[in-house]
Motif scaffolding. Structure first.
Motif, mmCIF file in Angstrom:
data_model
loop_
_atom_site.group_PDB
_atom_site.id
_atom_site.type_symbol
_atom_site.label_atom_id
_atom_site.label_comp_id
_atom_site.label_asym_id
_atom_site.label_seq_id
_atom_site.Cartn_x
_atom_site.Cartn_y
_atom_site.Cartn_z
ATOM 1 N N ASP A 79 -7.938 5.015 -8.072
ATOM 2 C CA ASP A 79 -7.983 4.779 -6.629
ATOM 3 C C ASP A 79 -9.309 4.176 -6.180
ATOM 4 O O ASP A 79 -9.336 3.199 -5.422
ATOM 5 N N GLU A 80 -10.400 4.767 -6.615
ATOM 6 C CA GLU A 80 -11.715 4.321 -6.141
ATOM 7 C C GLU A 80 -11.983 2.882 -6.561
ATOM 8 O O GLU A 80 -12.442 2.057 -5.752
ATOM 9 N N GLN A 81 -11.660 2.558 -7.820
ATOM 10 C CA GLN A 81 -11.892 1.202 -8.294
ATOM 11 C C GLN A 81 -10.957 0.207 -7.602
ATOM 12 O O GLN A 81 -11.353 -0.917 -7.288
ATOM 13 N N ALA A 82 -9.711 0.627 -7.362
ATOM 14 C CA ALA A 82 -8.765 -0.256 -6.684
ATOM 15 C C ALA A 82 -9.212 -0.528 -5.247
ATOM 16 O O ALA A 82 -9.098 -1.656 -4.753
ATOM 17 N N GLU A 83 -9.714 0.480 -4.575
ATOM 18 C CA GLU A 83 -10.202 0.291 -3.209
ATOM 19 C C GLU A 83 -11.394 -0.659 -3.181
ATOM 20 O O GLU A 83 -11.502 -1.516 -2.290
ATOM 21 N N ALA A 84 -12.285 -0.529 -4.164
ATOM 22 C CA ALA A 84 -13.447 -1.421 -4.227
ATOM 23 C C ALA A 84 -13.015 -2.862 -4.494
ATOM 24 O O ALA A 84 -13.553 -3.804 -3.905
ATOM 25 N N LEU A 85 -12.019 -3.036 -5.378
ATOM 26 C CA LEU A 85 -11.527 -4.380 -5.671
ATOM 27 C C LEU A 85 -10.856 -4.988 -4.445
ATOM 28 O O LEU A 85 -11.093 -6.158 -4.119
ATOM 29 N N ALA A 86 -10.033 -4.209 -3.750
ATOM 30 C CA ALA A 86 -9.374 -4.718 -2.543
ATOM 31 C C ALA A 86 -10.404 -5.123 -1.491
ATOM 32 O O ALA A 86 -10.257 -6.155 -0.821
ATOM 33 N N ALA A 87 -11.455 -4.331 -1.347
ATOM 34 C CA ALA A 87 -12.503 -4.662 -0.379
ATOM 35 C C ALA A 87 -13.218 -5.951 -0.765
ATOM 36 O O ALA A 87 -13.537 -6.785 0.097
ATOM 37 N N ALA A 88 -13.457 -6.152 -2.063
ATOM 38 C CA ALA A 88 -14.127 -7.370 -2.517
ATOM 39 C C ALA A 88 -13.245 -8.594 -2.291
ATOM 40 O O ALA A 88 -13.726 -9.651 -1.863
ATOM 41 N N VAL A 89 -11.944 -8.455 -2.569
ATOM 42 C CA VAL A 89 -11.009 -9.568 -2.350
ATOM 43 C C VAL A 89 -10.934 -9.902 -0.863
ATOM 44 O O VAL A 89 -10.951 -11.074 -0.462
ATOM 45 N N ALA A 90 -10.854 -8.875 -0.028
ATOM 46 C CA ALA A 90 -10.777 -9.088 1.422
ATOM 47 C C ALA A 90 -12.025 -9.794 1.936
ATOM 48 O O ALA A 90 -11.939 -10.711 2.762
ATOM 49 N N ALA A 91 -13.183 -9.397 1.443
ATOM 50 C CA ALA A 91 -14.425 -10.032 1.880
ATOM 51 C C ALA A 91 -14.468 -11.491 1.439
ATOM 52 O O ALA A 91 -14.902 -12.366 2.196
ATOM 53 N N LEU A 93 -11.937 -13.499 0.932
ATOM 54 C CA LEU A 93 -10.955 -14.293 1.683
ATOM 55 C C LEU A 93 -11.125 -14.161 3.191
ATOM 56 O O LEU A 93 -10.364 -14.763 3.947
ATOM 57 N N ARG A 94 -12.098 -13.353 3.623
ATOM 58 C CA ARG A 94 -12.355 -13.126 5.041
ATOM 59 C C ARG A 94 -11.118 -12.576 5.753
ATOM 60 O O ARG A 94 -10.684 -13.070 6.793
ATOM 61 N N LEU A 95 -10.561 -11.531 5.160
ATOM 62 C CA LEU A 95 -9.373 -10.874 5.697
ATOM 63 C C LEU A 95 -9.657 -9.393 5.891
ATOM 64 O O LEU A 95 -10.533 -8.826 5.224
ATOM 65 N N PRO A 96 -8.918 -8.726 6.785
ATOM 66 C CA PRO A 96 -9.009 -7.261 6.851
ATOM 67 C C PRO A 96 -8.537 -6.670 5.530
ATOM 68 O O PRO A 96 -7.618 -7.198 4.889
ATOM 69 N N VAL A 97 -9.119 -5.590 5.110
ATOM 70 C CA VAL A 97 -8.798 -5.023 3.804
ATOM 71 C C VAL A 97 -7.353 -4.560 3.738
ATOM 72 O O VAL A 97 -6.736 -4.549 2.657
ATOM 73 N N ASP A 98 -6.753 -4.189 4.889
ATOM 74 C CA ASP A 98 -5.358 -3.754 4.851
ATOM 75 C C ASP A 98 -4.391 -4.931 4.731
ATOM 76 O O ASP A 98 -3.172 -4.737 4.720
ATOM 77 N N HIS A 99 -4.919 -6.150 4.608
ATOM 78 C CA HIS A 99 -4.090 -7.319 4.338
ATOM 79 C C HIS A 99 -4.040 -7.622 2.845
ATOM 80 O O HIS A 99 -3.418 -8.617 2.441
ATOM 81 N N VAL A 100 -4.655 -6.800 2.031
ATOM 82 C CA VAL A 100 -4.723 -7.027 0.588
ATOM 83 C C VAL A 100 -3.874 -5.984 -0.121
ATOM 84 O O VAL A 100 -4.029 -4.779 0.113
ATOM 85 N N LEU A 101 -2.959 -6.452 -0.963
ATOM 86 C CA LEU A 101 -2.118 -5.567 -1.775
ATOM 87 C C LEU A 101 -2.337 -5.939 -3.238
ATOM 88 O O LEU A 101 -2.114 -7.089 -3.633
#
Length: 211
Positions: A79-91, A93-101
């Protein structure tokens, strides 16, 4: 007032303690796994199969080192690593993190998209030929698969696909397309997205965007 610890937070604390206790002398995973990292694979002989989106050189030494160092923690929830990866992808792409799956490869995301759009009397609209996974998942779900032939220059037939979009469970656009490598221009794609019914879900698969 007693401090509140969530289930996930408690699991992280417990997991960290158990992991450190299990390693000799409490050393870190990086110190414990001190074997040299193998070099990257040499270039593959023969044709490079881009249709499978493979890297012919194999993982880089840095990737191999990261995988090696992560092995001792593979028994833990990611979970922790997945959340960090989603946050990095969102940053990035300049998207809200809840737009990343995140998914285990794009096929998992494609299957989830088909499942979300599945339903009685709902079709999936695809070009023909295109990446076949969406059509296979839709057929397995009992959905009609409407295949629309590509244009003469191998681009997506957006006008014909738009006529089938109303009431569809999903409209799939692979861009660049696999296996034809054709690109649907951005202006045409934006016009298509603006023209389809608001309730229609269009999935634009850009797995080959960087190519």
């Amino acid at each position: 007032m007693a401090a509140t610890v969530s289930r996930r937070g408690f699991a992280r604390l417990l997991g960290a303690g158990v992991t450190l206790a299990a390693l000799p002398g409490g050393r870190s995973a990086a110190m414990r796994l001190s074997d040299p990292v193998p070099p990257a694979l040499p270039p593959r002989r023969g044709p490079i199969l881009l249709n499978a989106n493979e890297n012919p050189y194999g993982p880089s030494p840095a990737s191999l080192a990261a995988m090696r160092d992560a092995v001792p923690f593979s028994c833990r929830y990611p979970d922790e690593q997945a959340e960090a990866l989603a946050a990095a992808v969102a940053a990035h792409l300049r998207l809200p993190v809840d737009h990343v799956l995140l998914g285990e490869g794009s096929s998992e995301i494609l299957k989830l998209a088909v499942t979300a759009g599945a339903g009685p009397n709902r079709r999936v609209v695809v070009a023909d030929p295109t990446f076949e996974a969406v059509g296979v998942y839709a057929a397995n779900a009992g959905m009609e698969v409407a295949k629309v032939p590509l244009t003469a220059d191998f681009r997506h037939p957006l006008d014909a696909m738009r006529s089938l979009a109303r009431g569809a469970g999903l409209v799939y656009v692979c861009n660049p397309n696999n296996p034809t490598a054709s690109v649907t221009p951005a202006a045409e794609l934006r016009a298509f997205l603006a023209a389809v019914p608001p309730e229609t879900v269009v999935l634009v698969d850009e797995a080959y965007h960087h190519f």
